[in-house]
Enzyme design. Sequence first.
Site, PDB file in Angstrom:
ATOM      1  CG  HIS A  87      -9.315   6.311   1.314  1.00  0.00           C
ATOM      2  ND1 HIS A  87      -9.360   5.927  -0.137  1.00  0.00           N
ATOM      3  CD2 HIS A  87      -8.724   5.403   1.854  1.00  0.00           C
ATOM      4  CE1 HIS A  87      -8.823   4.842  -0.369  1.00  0.00           C
ATOM      5  NE2 HIS A  87      -8.406   4.518   0.892  1.00  0.00           N
ATOM      6  NE  ARG A  90      -4.840   5.462   2.688  1.00  0.00           N
ATOM      7  CZ  ARG A  90      -5.263   4.780   3.672  1.00  0.00           C
ATOM      8  NH1 ARG A  90      -5.811   5.213   4.774  1.00  0.00           N
ATOM      9  NH2 ARG A  90      -5.673   3.444   3.500  1.00  0.00           N
ATOM     10  CG  HIS A 150     -10.183   6.904   5.172  1.00  0.00           C
ATOM     11  ND1 HIS A 150     -11.128   5.933   5.086  1.00  0.00           N
ATOM     12  CD2 HIS A 150      -9.206   6.060   5.220  1.00  0.00           C
ATOM     13  CE1 HIS A 150     -10.943   4.861   5.177  1.00  0.00           C
ATOM     14  NE2 HIS A 150      -9.559   4.795   5.209  1.00  0.00           N
ATOM     15  NE  ARG A 167      -5.072   5.493   8.363  1.00  0.00           N
ATOM     16  CZ  ARG A 167      -5.798   4.633   8.055  1.00  0.00           C
ATOM     17  NH1 ARG A 167      -5.736   3.455   8.816  1.00  0.00           N
ATOM     18  NH2 ARG A 167      -6.468   4.786   6.984  1.00  0.00           N
ATOM     19  CD  GLU A 188      -2.850  -1.068   2.195  1.00  0.00           C
ATOM     20  OE1 GLU A 188      -2.999  -0.239   3.197  1.00  0.00           O
ATOM     21  OE2 GLU A 188      -4.229  -1.659   2.050  1.00  0.00           O
TER      22      GLU A 188
HETATM   23  C1  LIG Z   1     -14.041   2.055   4.846  1.00  0.00           C
HETATM   24  C2  LIG Z   1     -13.010   1.800   5.639  1.00  0.00           C
HETATM   25  C3  LIG Z   1     -11.682   1.059   5.414  1.00  0.00           C
HETATM   26  C4  LIG Z   1     -10.684   0.902   6.469  1.00  0.00           C
HETATM   27  N1  LIG Z   1      -9.538   0.228   5.884  1.00  0.00           N
HETATM   28  C5  LIG Z   1      -8.643   0.115   6.775  1.00  0.00           C
HETATM   29  C6  LIG Z   1      -7.457  -1.004   6.590  1.00  0.00           C
HETATM   30  O1  LIG Z   1      -7.600  -1.699   5.573  1.00  0.00           O
HETATM   31  N2  LIG Z   1      -6.549  -0.966   7.376  1.00  0.00           N
HETATM   32  C7  LIG Z   1      -6.478  -0.234   8.452  1.00  0.00           C
HETATM   33  O2  LIG Z   1      -5.445  -0.596   9.623  1.00  0.00           O
HETATM   34  N3  LIG Z   1      -7.532   0.522   8.933  1.00  0.00           N
HETATM   35  C8  LIG Z   1      -8.710   0.514   7.982  1.00  0.00           C
HETATM   36  N4  LIG Z   1      -9.440   1.605   8.412  1.00  0.00           N
HETATM   37  C9  LIG Z   1      -9.354   2.190   9.574  1.00  0.00           C
HETATM   38  C10 LIG Z   1     -10.012   1.280  10.560  1.00  0.00           C
HETATM   39  O3  LIG Z   1     -11.189   0.476  10.289  1.00  0.00           O
HETATM   40  C11 LIG Z   1     -10.570   1.876  12.089  1.00  0.00           C
HETATM   41  O4  LIG Z   1      -9.431   2.565  12.317  1.00  0.00           O
HETATM   42  C12 LIG Z   1     -10.521   0.911  13.060  1.00  0.00           C
HETATM   43  O5  LIG Z   1     -11.207  -0.069  12.576  1.00  0.00           O
HETATM   44  C13 LIG Z   1     -11.155   1.543  14.378  1.00  0.00           C
HETATM   45  O6  LIG Z   1     -11.403   0.784  15.302  1.00  0.00           O
HETATM   46  P1  LIG Z   1     -12.167   1.183  16.356  1.00  0.00           P
HETATM   47  O7  LIG Z   1     -12.297  -0.180  17.515  1.00  0.00           O
HETATM   48  O8  LIG Z   1     -11.275   1.975  17.342  1.00  0.00           O
HETATM   49  O9  LIG Z   1     -13.400   1.822  16.298  1.00  0.00           O
HETATM   50  P2  LIG Z   1     -14.678   1.284  15.477  1.00  0.00           P
HETATM   51  O10 LIG Z   1     -14.710  -0.085  14.555  1.00  0.00           O
HETATM   52  O11 LIG Z   1     -15.282   2.354  14.417  1.00  0.00           O
HETATM   53  O12 LIG Z   1     -15.832   0.772  16.510  1.00  0.00           O
HETATM   54  C14 LIG Z   1     -16.385   1.906  17.308  1.00  0.00           C
HETATM   55  C15 LIG Z   1     -17.507   1.523  18.046  1.00  0.00           C
HETATM   56  O13 LIG Z   1     -17.967   2.405  18.984  1.00  0.00           O
HETATM   57  C16 LIG Z   1     -19.200   2.388  19.115  1.00  0.00           C
HETATM   58  N5  LIG Z   1     -19.712   3.747  19.482  1.00  0.00           N
HETATM   59  C17 LIG Z   1     -19.339   5.124  19.021  1.00  0.00           C
HETATM   60  N6  LIG Z   1     -19.748   5.912  19.718  1.00  0.00           N
HETATM   61  C18 LIG Z   1     -20.513   5.247  20.720  1.00  0.00           C
HETATM   62  C19 LIG Z   1     -21.241   5.507  22.021  1.00  0.00           C
HETATM   63  N7  LIG Z   1     -21.742   6.908  22.156  1.00  0.00           N
HETATM   64  N8  LIG Z   1     -22.059   4.925  22.687  1.00  0.00           N
HETATM   65  C20 LIG Z   1     -21.578   3.386  22.602  1.00  0.00           C
HETATM   66  N9  LIG Z   1     -20.901   2.942  21.385  1.00  0.00           N
HETATM   67  C21 LIG Z   1     -20.239   3.936  20.715  1.00  0.00           C
HETATM   68  C22 LIG Z   1     -19.707   2.144  17.631  1.00  0.00           C
HETATM   69  O14 LIG Z   1     -20.920   1.652  17.577  1.00  0.00           O
HETATM   70  C23 LIG Z   1     -18.572   0.967  17.278  1.00  0.00           C
HETATM   71  O15 LIG Z   1     -19.158  -0.398  18.005  1.00  0.00           O
HETATM   72  C24 LIG Z   1     -10.677   1.768   7.599  1.00  0.00           C
HETATM   73  C25 LIG Z   1     -11.686   2.495   7.761  1.00  0.00           C
HETATM   74  C26 LIG Z   1     -12.811   2.545   6.926  1.00  0.00           C
HETATM   75  C27 LIG Z   1     -13.906   3.520   7.450  1.00  0.00           C
END
Ligand SMILES: Cc1cc2nc3c(=O)[nH]c(=O)nc-3n(C[C@H](O)[C@H](O)[C@H](O)COP(=O)(O)OP(=O)(O)OC[C@H]3O[C@@H](n4cnc5c(N)ncnc54)[C@H](O)[C@@H]3O)c2cc1C
Length: 556
Positions: free
Chosen positions: A242, A288, A349, A384, A119
């Site tokens: 993105h 990016r 993104h 990032r 990437e």
């Molecule tokens: C389309 C896309 C593609 C991506 N591709 C990649 C990739 O290939 N590789 C990579 O490293 N990263 C990638 N990323 C980034 C990566 O996916 C995220 O940074 C990572 O998954 C974040 O994980 P997290 O556990 O922090 O949050 P999330 O997976 O977003 O989970 C957040 C959680 O918090 C909950 N929540 C939020 N607010 C509240 C509230 N007030 N009360 C209760 N619950 C709440 C939500 O419901 C959810 O369950 C991508 C992101 C996107 C959007």
Amino acid sequence: MIEQFDFIVIGSGLGGLLCSLKLARQGRKVALITKRGIAEGATAQAQGGIAAVTTPDDSIEDHVRDTLNAGAGLCHEETVRTVVEEAPSMIRELVELGAKFTSSKNASDETEAYDLGLEGGHSHRRILHSRDSTGREIQRALLENVHREKNISVFEHQVAIDLITGPKLGLSEEDGCLGVYVLDRLSGKIRTFMASGTILATGGAGKIYLYTTNPDVASGDGLAMAYRAGARLGNLEFVQFHPTCLYHPQAKSFLISEAMRGEGGILKTADGAPFMHKYHPQKELAPRDVVAQAIDQELKKRGEDCVYLDMTHRGEAFLKSRFPAIYERCLQFGIDIARTPIPVVPAAHYFCGGVLTNEWGETSVPRLYAVGEVAYTGLHGANRLASNSLLECAVFAHRAVQRALEGLTPLPRTSVPDWDSGNAKGSDEQVVISQNWDEVRRLMWNYVGIVRSNKRLFRALRRIRLLQQEIQEYYWNFQVTSDLLELRNIALVAELVIRCALARKESRGLHFNIDYPLENTVFQKDTVIQGPHAPEVMEPIFQDLPKPKSEVIPRP
Ligand SMILES: Cc1cc2nc3c(=O)[nH]c(=O)nc-3n(C[C@H](O)[C@H](O)[C@H](O)COP(=O)(O)OP(=O)(O)OC[C@H]3O[C@@H](n4cnc5c(N)ncnc54)[C@H](O)[C@@H]3O)c2cc1C
């Protein structure tokens, strides 16, 4: 009634699921609170993969250097080194938990090895992936484990509203975070959860922008709650756009993975001309921000709505096997990517900044930890490196849990008042909420987007402050709903982003301001903002980066 646990984990993405699992396996009772279904979040959408050094021709040093290069001088080098060094063992752990990464047979000796993706910004193939649904696969494996774990109580459709902290109960700041008020979306009632430790794993805030790749849940709730609880937040001006989101009227936030450019995708304007060679020697594989700015510039120059990512030369068989989800999804919109270039535009993104933590996921509020996209650990700096964010979630889940278990102390004895709704009544004009949602997101897109200027930022600040006033009034007068809570949060986070962007009088990484087009070493620091004792006077300050303990690797 108060619901009492050892730990509260807010959010069920990779960060929250892994924290919950690790705590539960140490015998702790965990409340896993999530605002919609357990599988909703950015994790489920991550396509490209997770970065780690797993082959002898790659090296920790190279992964560290690539991360620092992307971070444009603001990464905390010690954190980068820690994350990169711990990456291979986190991958082993995810595999032990059941995550399956795509592998292929080596043609010469028939041995099985991970199929590693390339990437932008990476000097080696080092991205482990599950075809193009990596996040979903990791989440599937974790969910299977979580559902088997009796120490975890899962609370779906519960929206965390605000953290309960010592000072709010007349206790001292040292008592820190004691729990959280939560809206039950199904009953409309407010519940009170208390625990000795709280982990914020609420993900990012892409929804503050009109166009985003993020899921609907990404409304910056964790950032806003932490700010209101008095925590320090860092580097909020660094928002990654993105470069390639599918451009189609019916496609809501569908990402065209960076890995496609890694597999030879060529960006072209509508007349079929490639253009990335004009912007960066690495062309399509430039970082990016460079690619997103290049597309933005081409679109503005030519007055066109989108550019095109051409994968047609890779052939149908390869595209179907390497990118099955993207292939299928585009086909649903009538785009056969083996025959036609894919229309794409940039979209908000990833939030590089977040709740400031140390190398153990501890925030500035005692008993409060932040893990995943909601946190600013120092890994990403001003930009990032692709596929480092899933990795950050995993490494910091592990570290935060370790620290939380070591430091667990009982809650102080105190009485906690129930949520006070005052004279709030049911909303009489739902349209105010939808109108303000739209206004916040549109003004952020138009004035605080990929290319910024002082004039636009000041204009954005004036407008967001007016909107904030209106939203606050509405918040106090009417009963809370999920939409209202999210609106209050996106407006606050938008304001914080604008204030941090105004303070940084230079261009660096993802923050590009045409009035200060160059990097300035005076600003080679973290932007830190802290709420909320007197929010109107707490302007961002610049804080020195932590000194690395080991030798500094020069940026080539
Ligand atoms: C389309 C896309 C593609 C991506 N591709 C990649 C990739 O290939 N590789 C990579 O490293 N990263 C990638 N990323 C980034 C990566 O996916 C995220 O940074 C990572 O998954 C974040 O994980 P997290 O556990 O922090 O949050 P999330 O997976 O977003 O989970 C957040 C959680 O918090 C909950 N929540 C939020 N607010 C509240 C509230 N007030 N009360 C209760 N619950 C709440 C939500 O419901 C959810 O369950 C991508 C992101 C996107 C959007």
